[in-house]
Design an enzyme around this catalytic site. Structure first.
Site, PDB file in Angstrom:
ATOM      1  N   HIS A  32       0.735  -1.176  -0.072  1.00  0.00           N
ATOM      2  CA  HIS A  32      -0.091  -0.001  -0.060  1.00  0.00           C
ATOM      3  C   HIS A  32       0.841   1.367   0.010  1.00  0.00           C
ATOM      4  O   HIS A  32       1.515   1.664   1.057  1.00  0.00           O
ATOM      5  CB  HIS A  32      -0.917  -0.156   1.180  1.00  0.00           C
ATOM      6  CG  HIS A  32      -1.920   1.337   1.262  1.00  0.00           C
ATOM      7  ND1 HIS A  32      -3.213   1.131   0.438  1.00  0.00           N
ATOM      8  CD2 HIS A  32      -1.703   2.363   1.668  1.00  0.00           C
ATOM      9  CE1 HIS A  32      -3.615   2.429   0.640  1.00  0.00           C
ATOM     10  NE2 HIS A  32      -2.836   3.192   1.300  1.00  0.00           N
ATOM     11  N   CYS A  33       0.977   1.885  -1.221  1.00  0.00           N
ATOM     12  CA  CYS A  33       1.968   3.085  -1.325  1.00  0.00           C
ATOM     13  C   CYS A  33       1.243   3.654  -2.419  1.00  0.00           C
ATOM     14  O   CYS A  33       0.508   3.239  -3.382  1.00  0.00           O
ATOM     15  CB  CYS A  33       3.287   2.764  -1.260  1.00  0.00           C
ATOM     16  SG  CYS A  33       3.568   1.595  -2.684  1.00  0.00           S
ATOM     17  N   HIS A  34       1.640   4.979  -2.672  1.00  0.00           N
ATOM     18  CA  HIS A  34       1.183   5.928  -3.605  1.00  0.00           C
ATOM     19  C   HIS A  34       2.117   6.593  -4.419  1.00  0.00           C
ATOM     20  O   HIS A  34       3.253   6.701  -3.822  1.00  0.00           O
ATOM     21  CB  HIS A  34       0.207   6.979  -3.172  1.00  0.00           C
ATOM     22  CG  HIS A  34      -0.830   6.555  -2.254  1.00  0.00           C
ATOM     23  ND1 HIS A  34      -1.826   5.877  -2.439  1.00  0.00           N
ATOM     24  CD2 HIS A  34      -0.765   6.697  -0.799  1.00  0.00           C
ATOM     25  CE1 HIS A  34      -2.620   5.576  -1.492  1.00  0.00           C
ATOM     26  NE2 HIS A  34      -1.740   5.918  -0.393  1.00  0.00           N
ATOM     27  N   TYR A  50      -7.783  17.258  -1.497  1.00  0.00           N
ATOM     28  CA  TYR A  50      -6.435  17.872  -0.793  1.00  0.00           C
ATOM     29  C   TYR A  50      -5.494  17.997  -2.187  1.00  0.00           C
ATOM     30  O   TYR A  50      -5.802  17.343  -2.997  1.00  0.00           O
ATOM     31  CB  TYR A  50      -6.156  17.015   0.230  1.00  0.00           C
ATOM     32  CG  TYR A  50      -5.698  15.628   0.001  1.00  0.00           C
ATOM     33  CD1 TYR A  50      -4.392  15.466  -0.631  1.00  0.00           C
ATOM     34  CD2 TYR A  50      -6.610  14.601  -0.153  1.00  0.00           C
ATOM     35  CE1 TYR A  50      -4.173  13.904  -0.901  1.00  0.00           C
ATOM     36  CE2 TYR A  50      -5.982  13.466  -0.551  1.00  0.00           C
ATOM     37  CZ  TYR A  50      -4.938  13.017  -0.982  1.00  0.00           C
ATOM     38  OH  TYR A  50      -4.751  11.628  -1.402  1.00  0.00           O
ATOM     39  N   THR A  78      -7.050   9.503  -4.024  1.00  0.00           N
ATOM     40  CA  THR A  78      -8.234  10.444  -4.707  1.00  0.00           C
ATOM     41  C   THR A  78      -7.700  11.692  -5.018  1.00  0.00           C
ATOM     42  O   THR A  78      -8.707  12.083  -6.002  1.00  0.00           O
ATOM     43  CB  THR A  78      -9.250  10.644  -3.265  1.00  0.00           C
ATOM     44  OG1 THR A  78      -8.505  11.273  -2.444  1.00  0.00           O
ATOM     45  CG2 THR A  78     -10.133   9.487  -2.763  1.00  0.00           C
ATOM     46  N   TYR A 158     -12.028   1.432   1.088  1.00  0.00           N
ATOM     47  CA  TYR A 158     -11.628   2.310   2.080  1.00  0.00           C
ATOM     48  C   TYR A 158     -12.822   2.902   2.864  1.00  0.00           C
ATOM     49  O   TYR A 158     -13.536   3.669   2.180  1.00  0.00           O
ATOM     50  CB  TYR A 158     -10.736   3.636   1.587  1.00  0.00           C
ATOM     51  CG  TYR A 158      -9.945   4.106   2.646  1.00  0.00           C
ATOM     52  CD1 TYR A 158      -9.724   3.879   3.891  1.00  0.00           C
ATOM     53  CD2 TYR A 158      -9.380   5.295   2.195  1.00  0.00           C
ATOM     54  CE1 TYR A 158      -8.956   4.448   4.884  1.00  0.00           C
ATOM     55  CE2 TYR A 158      -8.476   6.320   3.322  1.00  0.00           C
ATOM     56  CZ  TYR A 158      -8.331   5.568   4.548  1.00  0.00           C
ATOM     57  OH  TYR A 158      -7.745   6.402   5.452  1.00  0.00           O
ATOM     58  N   HIS A 182      -6.506  -0.616   5.806  1.00  0.00           N
ATOM     59  CA  HIS A 182      -6.176   0.003   7.197  1.00  0.00           C
ATOM     60  C   HIS A 182      -7.184  -0.637   8.252  1.00  0.00           C
ATOM     61  O   HIS A 182      -7.817  -0.004   8.988  1.00  0.00           O
ATOM     62  CB  HIS A 182      -6.328   1.524   7.254  1.00  0.00           C
ATOM     63  CG  HIS A 182      -5.434   2.215   6.047  1.00  0.00           C
ATOM     64  ND1 HIS A 182      -4.725   1.457   5.317  1.00  0.00           N
ATOM     65  CD2 HIS A 182      -5.694   3.162   5.380  1.00  0.00           C
ATOM     66  CE1 HIS A 182      -4.275   2.471   4.335  1.00  0.00           C
ATOM     67  NE2 HIS A 182      -4.981   3.125   4.225  1.00  0.00           N
ATOM     68  N   ASP A 251       2.147   2.954   3.167  1.00  0.00           N
ATOM     69  CA  ASP A 251       1.385   4.077   2.977  1.00  0.00           C
ATOM     70  C   ASP A 251       1.918   5.300   2.289  1.00  0.00           C
ATOM     71  O   ASP A 251       1.406   6.498   2.705  1.00  0.00           O
ATOM     72  CB  ASP A 251       0.437   4.542   4.264  1.00  0.00           C
ATOM     73  CG  ASP A 251      -0.701   5.557   3.757  1.00  0.00           C
ATOM     74  OD1 ASP A 251      -1.180   5.513   2.722  1.00  0.00           O
ATOM     75  OD2 ASP A 251      -0.822   6.296   4.658  1.00  0.00           O
ATOM     76  N   ASN A 256      -2.254  13.438   3.853  1.00  0.00           N
ATOM     77  CA  ASN A 256      -2.910  13.984   4.892  1.00  0.00           C
ATOM     78  C   ASN A 256      -2.607  13.939   6.247  1.00  0.00           C
ATOM     79  O   ASN A 256      -3.328  13.963   7.127  1.00  0.00           O
ATOM     80  CB  ASN A 256      -4.519  13.552   4.714  1.00  0.00           C
ATOM     81  CG  ASN A 256      -5.139  13.979   3.384  1.00  0.00           C
ATOM     82  OD1 ASN A 256      -5.265  15.274   3.000  1.00  0.00           O
ATOM     83  ND2 ASN A 256      -5.853  13.118   2.608  1.00  0.00           N
TER      84      ASN A 256
END
Ligand code: 0GY
Length: 296
Positions: A32-34, A50, A78, A158, A182, A251, A256
């Site tokens: 899980h990473c972006h 955001y 998002t 999520y 999560h 993550d 955020n």
């Protein structure tokens, strides 16, 4: 005009994380990473809630190597909406060492889904966190679910724990493997054996197509860094009960985060606290993500 500037509205990710004391097993997957932007190349979505800091694929690969991991699962966030170009670009430059989870609209064509598959996408994400997104209606999501099913993809969901009762029946009707981000975001000030978290445990116990990411102590913890000790009993409970259906990820770059800048090295050191044996670690970090993301 957008109400956003290009300045991130959250803390920048850690520039010099510590070297973890824990060494992951060979072939470990950060599941899980972006990747974000870079914004001048891959613009952020106009409808985003955001603005992220740029977090490029090359920076992700550098972190992967530094932390002792081999592979990444990059999850569409998002702030890029349903524009998966930054994700696809990262997958295409990963030498096969990254797979992806995309976000699509109901209007996505089969040809587009097949292109995403060819790039390495193996799932779609349905996000129900109200501060992040205006969720699509259930019937659109249902129709996307039916269409991605034949590709062998899964659905990542999520949501926050207080929303689970009202989403429960929709979730359990989904026709694919379903991965919960999560641990369904429990309120860790409540007991592990209390009704709120036990509803999530019931979901996992009674529906064997459900998996959980035991991720994001930095988001869930009220006690805070570096130990995030109040999250341990929740994650440990899920790893113990469902060792073949759990995933772990950093993550990174922690969108955020406003309370503190997570040290990714310390997050890796969280792993042996929640998966205390070599056998559990092998499942969590290698066997499970390989089964879900690298079948072909
Ligand atoms: C995460 C968590 C968050 C953000 C997103 O898609 C997103 O924007 O997932 C969050 O703010 O809790 O997993 O990255």
């Amino acid at each position: 005009m957008s109400k956003f500037t290009m300045d991130a509205d959250w803390l920048h990710w850690h520039q010099s994380p510590s070297k973890p004391a824990y060494t992951p097993p060979a072939g470990a997957v950060d599941a899980h990473c972006h990747v974000f932007g870079p914004g001048d190349q891959f613009p952020f979505a106009p409808e985003r809630k955001y603005t992220p800091c740029d977090a490029s694929k090359d920076q992700l690969w550098a972190l992967r190597d530094y932390l002792g991991f081999s592979r990444n699962v990059i999850v569409q966030a998002t702030c890029h909406g349903a524009d998966n170009r930054a994700l696809v670009d990262a997958l295409n430059h990963s030498n096969g060492m990254a797979r992806g989870v995309a976000t699509v609209k109901g209007s996505v064509t089969n040809a587009e889904l097949e292109q995403l598959h060819a790039a390495g996408v193996r799932g779609v994400r349905f996000n129900f966190v109200k501060r992040l997104v205006d969720a699509l209606p259930f019937d659109s999501l249902q129709s996307i679910a039916e269409r991605i099913k034949h590709l062998g993809w899964h659905i990542v969901i999520y949501f926050e724990a207080q929303e689970l009762p009202e989403l429960y029946d929709f979730f359990t009707a989904l026709p694919t493997t379903v991965v919960v981000d999560h641990m369904g975001r429990p309120d860790v000030s409540k007991p592990v054996d209390g009704p709120e978290f036990q509803l999530f445990v019931k979901l996992m116990r009674e529906h064997e197509n459900f998996w959980s990411k035991v991720t994001c102590p930095e988001r869930l913890s009220l006690a805070g860094p570096p130990d995030y000790g109040d999250v341990v009993p929740f994650a440990r409970h899920i790893v113990d009960a469902f060792p073949d259906r759990v995933l772990w990820g950093t993550d990174w770059p922690h969108p955020n985060m406003k309370s503190h800048v997570p040290d990714d090295g310390k997050l890796v050191d969280f792993i042996p606290k929640i998966a205390p044996t070599a056998e559990l670690q092998q499942k969590l970090l290698v066997d499970n993500p390989m089964r879900l993301y690298w079948q072909d």
